[in-house]
Design a protein around this motif. Sequence first.
Motif, mmCIF file in Angstrom:
data_model
loop_
_atom_site.group_PDB
_atom_site.id
_atom_site.type_symbol
_atom_site.label_atom_id
_atom_site.label_comp_id
_atom_site.label_asym_id
_atom_site.label_seq_id
_atom_site.Cartn_x
_atom_site.Cartn_y
_atom_site.Cartn_z
ATOM 1 N N TYR A 1 0.672 -1.041 0.183
ATOM 2 C CA TYR A 1 -0.136 -0.065 -0.198
ATOM 3 C C TYR A 1 0.857 1.270 -0.001
ATOM 4 C CZ TYR A 1 0.852 0.399 5.184
ATOM 5 O OH TYR A 1 1.416 0.427 6.284
ATOM 6 N N LYS B 1 -2.243 -8.162 0.028
ATOM 7 C CA LYS B 1 -2.183 -7.188 -1.116
ATOM 8 C C LYS B 1 -0.735 -7.228 -2.008
ATOM 9 C CE LYS B 1 -3.812 -2.963 -1.071
ATOM 10 N NZ LYS B 1 -4.919 -3.139 -2.403
ATOM 11 N N ARG C 1 -14.166 -7.015 8.516
ATOM 12 C CA ARG C 1 -14.299 -5.773 7.592
ATOM 13 C C ARG C 1 -15.312 -4.599 8.417
ATOM 14 N NH1 ARG C 1 -14.044 -9.866 4.128
ATOM 15 N NH2 ARG C 1 -12.753 -9.536 2.423
ATOM 16 N N GLY D 1 -7.087 0.347 1.537
ATOM 17 C CA GLY D 1 -8.407 -0.114 1.764
ATOM 18 C C GLY D 1 -8.823 0.453 3.095
#
Length: 389
Positions: free
Chosen positions: A165, A220, A249, A276
């Motif tokens: 990220y 990721k 989440r 995210g």
Amino acid sequence: MAKIELIATAAFGLESIVARELKKLGYDQLVVENGRVTFTTDELGICRTNLWLRTSDRVLLKMGSFEAQTFEELFQQTKSLPWEEWLPEDANFPVQGKSIKSKLYSVSDCQAIVKKAIVERLKEKYGRSWFEETGPRYQIEVALLNNRVTLTIDTSGLGLHKRGYRQLAGQAPLKETLAAAMIQLSFWNRDRALIDPFCGTGTIPIEAALIAQNRAPGLKRSFAAEKWPNIPKAAWQEAWQEGLDLWERSAPLHIYGSDIDPNALALARTHAVEAGVEGLIHFQKLPVAEVRSRFKYGHMIANPPYGERLGDTKDVEGLYLELGETFKGLDNWSLHILTTHQFPERLIGRRWDKSRKLYNGRLECHYFQFFGPRPPREPYTKDDKNRKA
């Protein structure tokens, strides 16, 4: 699946945190040493540990360890190891090395000898005289310490701090692995507020959000061992599915990052989007002296500017004085700071409760912790009993 030995490497001071993470993953037979934690697992364990370890630098496959004081000993014992069990005929296997307090101090010679020994072993096993090395990468390391040789293959590829990220970086970035360690050492949990008043490009708040959601930090990105034919694709699929299944989440969070640098904050917001977690963190341009919170209990976790790192020492100490005043206004909060300053209590206005030596890159620092009172326990009711049942 066959039992194999892995090494999770760690920055000095973080070994116990890595061991704690491995135990949480179910690996109990651990050997903790300086800079490493060794454990036994199977091929699935390669996948799971790469995906889940937050504070380790790399996961290495341990091929062997032995004493060697001559190049002949190094050659013969390297050749005796079962390299063909991991290296296919087309394997690309460069060798890197390091030597500390050993008779075989020439790293380049050690690398060349290990490479030659592996080639000779593979010649015998595969019945060929030349290897083009056009296949998957198996980065081999020969590490010598006090004449003890350890041979490993890197399963991670890029260091595990590369979460995928943070493609951009600001001034004096904090590694994601160290940020995650600072959060875990604070014993913060997602029921409490968290503020980083020197958030920079957002590493601490983002890592906190990933921890709070129980999200595997490697979801990721990719790993070197994904391309190895020795590890079944089903193992990677199982590990990835586990990571997705355990990702919480919907967890409500109260995570805040502030800084006076608008450029750093712009990067922080970009990184949060890439990770995210952009809807879970509130970033704000704010000097530390103006930081406040509506929450009665919480944690400030920060990597404030160091005099050695980002400017004049007097200016930095002025920031610490402001941090101390802000901390006083947060009566029931805890403060955790990573710094090179030897006596932060003189500036914070309170004696620290715990100190731990850590390294930010090669810079020796201390993680000072100032603990606030524990929140009172919620009254135990009949409904709680029913829920527990």
